[in-house]
Design an enzyme around this catalytic site. Structure first.
Site, PDB file in Angstrom:
ATOM      1  N   GLU A  52       0.843  -1.197   0.000  1.00 57.84           N
ATOM      2  CA  GLU A  52       0.000   0.000   0.000  1.00 57.84           C
ATOM      3  C   GLU A  52       0.875   1.243   0.000  1.00 57.84           C
ATOM      4  O   GLU A  52       2.014   1.232   0.484  1.00 57.84           O
ATOM      5  CB  GLU A  52      -0.896  -0.025   1.248  1.00 57.84           C
ATOM      6  CG  GLU A  52      -1.884   1.122   1.319  1.00 57.84           C
ATOM      7  CD  GLU A  52      -3.011   0.879   2.317  1.00 57.84           C
ATOM      8  OE1 GLU A  52      -2.921  -0.099   3.096  1.00 57.84           O
ATOM      9  OE2 GLU A  52      -3.977   1.667   2.314  1.00 57.84           O
ATOM     10  N   ASN A 197     -12.365  -1.206  -1.397  1.00 60.66           N
ATOM     11  CA  ASN A 197     -11.659  -1.789  -0.256  1.00 60.66           C
ATOM     12  C   ASN A 197     -12.423  -1.450   1.019  1.00 60.66           C
ATOM     13  O   ASN A 197     -12.707  -0.267   1.271  1.00 60.66           O
ATOM     14  CB  ASN A 197     -10.239  -1.206  -0.150  1.00 60.66           C
ATOM     15  CG  ASN A 197      -9.535  -1.654   1.120  1.00 60.66           C
ATOM     16  OD1 ASN A 197      -9.074  -2.784   1.220  1.00 60.66           O
ATOM     17  ND2 ASN A 197      -9.476  -0.779   2.128  1.00 60.66           N
ATOM     18  N   GLU A 198     -12.751  -2.459   1.778  1.00 63.22           N
ATOM     19  CA  GLU A 198     -13.430  -2.250   3.064  1.00 63.22           C
ATOM     20  C   GLU A 198     -14.487  -1.150   2.946  1.00 63.22           C
ATOM     21  O   GLU A 198     -14.496  -0.179   3.707  1.00 63.22           O
ATOM     22  CB  GLU A 198     -12.405  -1.947   4.179  1.00 63.22           C
ATOM     23  CG  GLU A 198     -11.461  -3.112   4.394  1.00 63.22           C
ATOM     24  CD  GLU A 198     -10.576  -3.019   5.626  1.00 63.22           C
ATOM     25  OE1 GLU A 198     -10.622  -2.002   6.345  1.00 63.22           O
ATOM     26  OE2 GLU A 198      -9.822  -3.981   5.880  1.00 63.22           O
ATOM     27  N   GLU A 327      -6.191  -9.384   2.789  1.00 64.07           N
ATOM     28  CA  GLU A 327      -5.451  -8.717   3.873  1.00 64.07           C
ATOM     29  C   GLU A 327      -5.452  -9.662   5.067  1.00 64.07           C
ATOM     30  O   GLU A 327      -6.520  -9.983   5.597  1.00 64.07           O
ATOM     31  CB  GLU A 327      -6.073  -7.367   4.258  1.00 64.07           C
ATOM     32  CG  GLU A 327      -5.842  -6.296   3.211  1.00 64.07           C
ATOM     33  CD  GLU A 327      -6.245  -4.892   3.668  1.00 64.07           C
ATOM     34  OE1 GLU A 327      -6.211  -4.609   4.879  1.00 64.07           O
ATOM     35  OE2 GLU A 327      -6.610  -4.094   2.784  1.00 64.07           O
TER      36      GLU A 327
HETATM   37  O1  AHR Z   1      -3.233  -2.850   5.880  1.00 60.81           O
HETATM   38  C1  AHR Z   1      -3.583  -1.696   6.554  1.00 60.81           C
HETATM   39  C2  AHR Z   1      -5.044  -1.341   6.409  1.00 60.81           C
HETATM   40  O2  AHR Z   1      -5.833  -2.311   7.030  1.00 60.81           O
HETATM   41  C3  AHR Z   1      -5.598  -1.295   5.012  1.00 60.81           C
HETATM   42  O3  AHR Z   1      -5.328  -0.098   4.370  1.00 60.81           O
HETATM   43  C4  AHR Z   1      -7.061  -1.457   5.233  1.00 60.81           C
HETATM   44  O4  AHR Z   1      -7.722  -2.040   4.149  1.00 60.81           O
HETATM   45  C5  AHR Z   1      -7.137  -2.305   6.476  1.00 60.81           C
HETATM   46  O5  AHR Z   1      -8.021  -1.821   7.384  1.00 60.81           O
END
Ligand code: AHR
Length: 523
Positions: A52, A197-198, A327
């Protein structure tokens, strides 16, 4: 009393517990591989990585710029590339994470980059020097495939379409010409695209209904422009044990029709965070109690996947949609003195054991879990590699990923054993964790994890039908469960050779305490 039992092993462990005594505790564990009953393919993508735009995950860790005195190829550090090549990294998820939902790809292409504030991670200045073309160069250098996360939070369907056209179109369109002008006339391949994402949290705090409305449009209108190389589409999935989100996405998928849309994956995010949020377990200097608690916590991954998979099975009994654990890993307290937003943490032998346990959990469920991405590759959370200026160190987790390379695209083989028990304080865990597979090299491989940090463990491995006479490989052990590799002492935790010989019809292997061992059986 805290009592952790592992799905699939509970019955065996419970049966063993009933007869276990101090006397029998140190008896060898007999393990039998049924090489005649091949199972699912362990997709190499379960060994995927995540990088990231966060802290020093990219800047400093991968990207140093062309003018740097740190040896680099077009700005990408050579030492990190060489180390990652050895892992045969199948794919790298990028640019986030939470960051992805505020990422505007045009900021990071061409000669004039747009400098922004990284509002997801620490409000630091984000130069956008590392953008799409640098990412594609990086993954080409390490031999990995692209897994991009689209901006569903602050972006639009049109912006995402444009990005995919920039990356994958071969026709002479304006965006393909822009890519060519930026030095890349040939289209890139985008193997996977994540649709947000999330979205239930940092991706916009959407309800499941709000997300599925977005999913229908993104999955319909955004994709690879190369019909021969379509991008697998991965929807945002759950981040907890709650199955309502999974229900909503799978129902939406099931009810699609015609050429409306399709997905090939549903994401699952699950970190090992013992004791609740915020993560506070120290990465170093911890005792056996913390060791046992963290491993007990990580073993919840198996039942979590099983509960989510059961929902998927109802809508998708043919398992067309993969569960993508994109993740996972240990999320511990930030390194003392570091910027907490940079998620820097050391990596110990406990992390190595934790990594092996999770890889085994995924492999056992290879029919549904066909991708996973550990968080994160360099300098962030449970990293493979730590850097400090020109220095680089490989973590214990790196060594586990390297030892497990033979399991990439291997065929899972059934393995039976009575796991035994490792008991510490209020925690009860299996003493042994094991998987077996036939590698693409034709060999039968075993991965054996001894969770007990005090006692070595003899495993007598038999594989009727393949007439093995020995086993050779590597074992990763450490002086202490919190041993780490540092820039000054980079070889405290490194794999050592291990071998076993035929004794009484089985290959006898002695696993050191708190160790991870990978061996091939040999005729
Ligand atoms: O990996 C760190 C963070 O954790 C990511 O950006 C997010 O998707 C998750 O909450």
């Amino acid at each position: 009393m805290r009592h952790v039992m592992i799905a699939g092993l509970c019955l065996l462990a419970a049966a063993f517990a009933a007869t276990a005594t101090a006397k029998t505790a140190d008896r060898p564990i007999r393990l039998v591989v049924d090489a005649g009953k091949p199972g699912a393919t362990i997709d190499r993508h379960i060994f995927g990585q995540f990088a990231e735009q966060l802290g020093h995950g990219i800047y400093g860790g991968i990207w140093v710029g062309r003018a740097s005195s740190i040896p680099n190829t077009r700005g990408i550090r050579n030492d990190v590339v060489a180390a990652l090549k050895a892992l045969k990294v199948p794919d790298v998820r990028w640019p986030g994470g939470c960051y992805a939902d505020s990422y505007h790809w045009r900021d990071g292409v061409g000669p004039d980059r747009t400098t922004r504030v990284n509002t997801a991670w620490g409000d630091v200045v984000d130069s956008n020097a590392f953008g799409t073309d640098e990412y594609m160069d990086f993954i080409a250098q390490i031999g990995a495939e692209a897994y991009v996360s689209l901006d569903v939070g602050s972006g639009t369907v049109g912006e995402a379409q444009d990005w995919m056209e920039y990356m994958t179109a071969d026709q002479p369109t304006t965006l393909a010409k822009m890519r060519a002008a930026n030095g890349h006339p040939a289209p890139y391949r985008v193997a996977m695209m994540g649709i947000g994402n999330e979205s239930w949290d940092c991706g916009g705090l959407m309800t499941a209904d709000e997300y599925t409305a977005e999913l229908r449009r993104y999955a319909r209108f955004v994709g690879s422009y190369d019909a021969k190389q379509p991008s697998l589409k991965i929807a945002v999935g759950p981040g907890t044990d709650d199955t309502a989100w999974t229900e909503a996405v799978m129902k939406t998928w099931k009810e699609r029709h015609g050429w409306s849309f399709d997905i090939q994956g549903l994401s699952l995010h699950s970190y090992t965070v013992y004791g609740g949020w915020p993560p506070h377990m120290p990465a170093t200097g911890f005792d056996e109690t913390a060791y046992a608690h963290v491993l007990g916590e990580t073993l919840k991954m198996g039942p979590l996947i099983d509960r989510q998979s059961a929902v998927m099975d109802r809508y998708d009994p043919d398992k067309k949609v993969a569960l993508v654990v994109d993740e996972w890993g240990a999320w511990l307290a930030p390194a003392p003195g570091s910027n907490p937003a940079f998620l820097i943490q050391q990596n110990s032998q406990r992390d190595a054991v934790l990594a092996a346990l999770n890889l085994d959990i995924f492999a056992r469920r290879a029919d549904r879990v066909r991708m996973a991405n550990i968080a994160q590759m360099v300098n962030v959370l449970q990293a493979m590699i730590l850097t400090d200026g020109p220095r680089m160190v490989l973590t214990p987790t790196y060594h586990v990923f390297r030892m497990y390379v033979p399991f990439q695209d291997a065929t899972l083989l059934p393995v039976t054993y009575a796991a035994g028990l490792y008991v510490h304080g209020d925690t009860t865990l299996p003493r042994l964790d094991a998987i077996a597979a036939r590698g693409t090299d034709g060999k039968v491989w075993l991965a054996l994890t001894n969770l007990d940090p005090k006692r070595s463990l003899q495993v007598d491995a038999a594989a009727p039908g393949i007439k093995a006479t020995s086993a050779d490989g590597q074992t990763l052990a450490a002086p202490k469960v919190d041993s780490v590799n540092t820039f000054d002492h980079p070889r405290t935790v490194v794999p050592r050779p291990i071998s076993g010989r035929l004794e009484n019809g089985a290959i006898a292997l002695t696993l050191p305490p708190a160790s991870v061992t990978v061996v091939a059986l040999r005729p």
